[in-house]
Design an enzyme around this catalytic site. Structure first.
Site, short mmCIF file in Angstrom:
data_model
loop_
_atom_site.label_atom_id
_atom_site.label_comp_id
_atom_site.label_asym_id
_atom_site.label_seq_id
_atom_site.Cartn_x
_atom_site.Cartn_y
_atom_site.Cartn_z
CB CYS B 213 34.48 5.95 -40.06
SG CYS B 213 33.38 6.48 -38.66
CG HIS B 543 33.83 3.51 -35.81
ND1 HIS B 543 34.06 4.13 -37.11
CD2 HIS B 543 34.08 1.82 -36.35
CE1 HIS B 543 35.59 3.18 -37.35
NE2 HIS B 543 35.10 2.28 -37.40
#
Lengths: 111, 596
Positions: B213, B543
């Site tokens: 990510c 994240h």
């Protein structure tokens, strides 16, 4: 603290010491002593930049310098030519705001 | 010494020194303004003035005038006289110069601390004098605590020239050329396309390939970086052509010296080609999530030390991949000498700016200036009380905006702003006594002030917020979760070298080196936010999500998932990297999916 209003302004000023300082002078001194004058100057600077007056004057100065040649211009010449235009083109709103600020200051200083 | 000093450059031209000032200098030895220096006062708002006594109200010695015209003090005898080039009455300053024996021509404006020659009736400049004033001003401003730099005047209403956006429509010849050389894109209209086709072009999810990510978030931002997108979509880097060219050059190299297959592969490696492939795929009209596997593989080869399925830092990835593009394309063009001006490759042309760093000696005012190219600006969050080990000791005492002081007891200091961080970044900072700098003029190590500013703005400014803190004392890292407010429109004018120097030096000559009036910068200092990379979670497990702004609508790009979001969600997000593009290049009109 001794009020500086009665203090001789500069050691070698050939002023009549007995003469009462004028209202204008008293106001000026009060403005300086309180630091309000500097704040007003700063405000004025800001306002004149915001409204484009500074840019306008800069353009006039540039044009004048270009016309005369950059080595043949003194600050004095510039001021002499630009000052009347500059004085005339300060927006009324800016004058009004400053006048209002000075009024407010005088009221608060008089109390 | 004096003759050398007067021969400074302003815009490459040497102004003629005023003969009266030169004469005054020769008559008064090595420190002609020593007496004047003691009368230098810095007013509360940071302007310099000349007063013998702090509360003195100077007035003209001849007429007693104190307020209406400018007052000048003769630098030789300290007599104060008025001078106005406008009034019909003669100037008393000029009269003073004439009435006295020669040597009384130079005077100083008492309210501005600027030199004036009454005989030439012109402003004159002296490097030593100006240096003294600047040192006094800077010292006052850094000792003063609270207000560091008199905040630059808001220059919102400055007139700016704009390039109007005009949509391009191909003429007949171009249309023929285009149809002959390309295949039309399939547009996913129909059953599922009903709501998808409303999305702007190029909005396509990127599959997570195993903790990638960090890469997806940065790639999403890059895919929608207007100048970068325009570059690749207009076929400026064609991957087929590039590979062909590579193969040819590789073949010739193979013949010359039999390289092993490994370095051969490296030669063929081209991140720009992979970018080109990705742009084609993402803007093809296909909306199913794309897997940037080829790109990831190439990047692994480029940055072998980061090649793993572990989590990486998005900022590190950003720097490393720009480096990758630069390395390859810079090598091709053999233009390594032009690194700084950002003309070498697309990565640098878009992202590279130039930082200016001034280190000023506190004793003599000598300034040494260095310029450094940069592709992003890393900003410190405001120092957190208690854990400010990373900050310099002087830094941690101030907080960027006044209100913050009352709130910084809690972690959630809601008032940190990006502008505050930039203010801190460009603020003069006193270097500690342990890092004294060697002054070329004094020839000894001196206390000094350092100030950063932006010499040249990049087309796209990437701000990286230092959220990952490493404490050398406890030898551990942690993440700073503090909220930072960032504006959607940002004016960078106050942080430019020209503004910083102007607010610092005003009307003075001082190490300008003739490079400051840069109109191009002034025209393009307005920026628009178009992408924010955010980070949630902790240092080791988190994240990355990117918010993209397309046709003034925000979209959340969370790996493969793209959703439209309200701008308030973006404002509330914890920004880690912010991407701003010059407003002139951010055409809102062009972002509309179908204007016709």
């Amino acid at each position: 603290m001794r009020p500086s209003v009665n203090r001789p302004p500069t050691p070698d000023a050939r002023l009549d010491r007995e003469k009462e300082p004028s209202v204008l002078e008293i106001i000026n001194i009060k403005l300086i002593e309180s630091g309000e004058k500097e704040r007003l100057m700063e405000l004025l600077r800001e306002r004149l930049i915001e409204c484009g007056w500074k840019d306008e004057m800069k353009a006039l100065c540039r044009a004048f310098v270009k016309k005369k040649g950059r080595n043949n211009v003194t600050v004095d010449d510039l001021v002499h030519v630009i000052m009347p235009k500059g004085r005339a083109s300060i927006p009324d709103s800016v004058k009004a705001e400053l006048l209002q600020r000075i009024r407010t200051f005088l009221v608060s200083a008089a109390v | 010494m004096s003759s050398k000093i007067n021969h400074h450059r302003i815009n490459g031209q040497i102004p003629q020194p005023c003969p009266h000032l030169a004469e005054y200098r020769t008559r008064n030895g090595s420190k002609p303004f020593r007496a004047l220096q003691e009368c230098l006062r810095v007013k509360p708002l940071g302007r310099a003035a000349i007063r013998r006594d702090p509360s003195e109200v100077p007035r003209c010695g001849a007429c007693g005038e104190a307020a209406r015209s400018r007052l000048y003090a003769c630098v030789t005898c300290a007599a104060v006289s008025c001078h106005s080039s406008d009034s019909p009455s003669p100037s008393h300053a000029a009269a003073h110069a004439v009435s006295m024996p020669p040597g009384h021509e130079i005077a100083v404006d008492v309210d501005r601390a600027e030199l004036f020659c009454c005989a030439c009736r012109d402003q004159v400049y002296d490097r030593d004098f100006d240096a003294a004033v600047v040192v006094a001003q800077t010292t006052a401003s850094t000792l003063g605590g609270g207000s560091i730099r008199s905040s630059p005047p808001p220059e919102n209403l400055r007139k700016r020239r704009r390039v109007d956006y005009r949509p391009w429509t191909p003429d007949l010849r171009e249309r023929v050329l285009m149809t002959r050389n390309s295949s039309p894109l399939q547009r996913t209209e129909g059953a599922d396309g009903a709501n998808l086709s409303n999305l702007p072009w190029g909005l396509r999810g990127l599959n997570n390939l195993g903790n990638t990510c960090f890469m997806n978030s940065v790639l999403q931002a890059l895919l929608h970086t207007p100048p970068l997108r325009n570059y690749f979509l207009s076929d400026r880097h064609n991957r087929y052509y590039c590979q062909q060219k590579n193969n040819a050059s590789n073949a010739s190299k193979r013949n010359a010296a039999s390289n092993d297959s490994n370095s051969n592969k490296n030669l063929r490696l081209c991140l720009a080609c992979d970018m080109d492939a990705m742009f084609s795929a993402v803007f093809s009209g296909d909306r199913t999530p794309y897997s940037p596997a080829k790109f990831l593989y190439s990047w692994w080869q480029h940055a072998a030390n980061l090649a793993s399925y572990e989590q990486q830092d998005a900022h590190e990835f950003f720097i490393s991949m720009l480096d990758g593009i630069h390395e390859k394309m810079g090598k091709d063009k053999r233009k390594t000498q032009s690194q700084g001006n950002g003309e070498c490759c697309i990565a640098h042309r878009v992202f590279s700016g130039i930082l200016r760093s001034d280190v000023m000696c506190m004793a003599c005012g000598f300034t040494s200036t260095t310029y450094d190219p940069c592709v992003d600006i890393s900003l410190d969050l405001e120092p957190n009380q208690g854990v400010s080990t990373k900050m310099g000791s002087t830094k941690s005492h101030h907080s960027c905006n006044g209100e913050a002081d009352s709130m910084n007891s809690s972690q959630n200091c809601g008032t940190s702003t990006l502008m505050g961080c930039l203010d801190r970044f460009t603020r003069p900072e006193r270097l500690g006594s342990d890092q004294k700098f060697f002054c070329q003029q004094c020839q000894v190590r001196q206390e000094s002030l350092k100030q950063m500013s932006i010499r040249k703005l990049p087309l796209v400014s990437c701000f990286h917020i230092k959220r990952f803190e490493h404490s050398s004392i406890r030898n551990m890292s942690r993440k700073v979760d503090r909220y930072l407010q960032f504006p959607f429109s940002l004016d960078m004018a106050p942080y430019l070298s020209s503004s910083i120097l102007r607010s610092r030096f005003g009307n003075r000559i001082f190490s300008f080196d003739g490079d400051e009036p840069d109109a191009s910068n002034e025209l393009s200092s307005e920026f628009e936010l178009f992408a924010v990379v955010t980070h949630t979670g902790k240092l080791d497990a988190g994240h990355y999500v990117t918010y993209l702004r397309l046709s003034n609508q925000w979209y959340k790009c969370d790996d493969a998932w793209i959703t439209q979001v309200n701008e308030n969600i973006v404002r509330a997000a914890q920004g880690y990297m912010m991407f701003y593009v010059q407003k002139m290049l951010y055409y809102k009109a062009s972002e509309k999916p179908t204007p016709s």
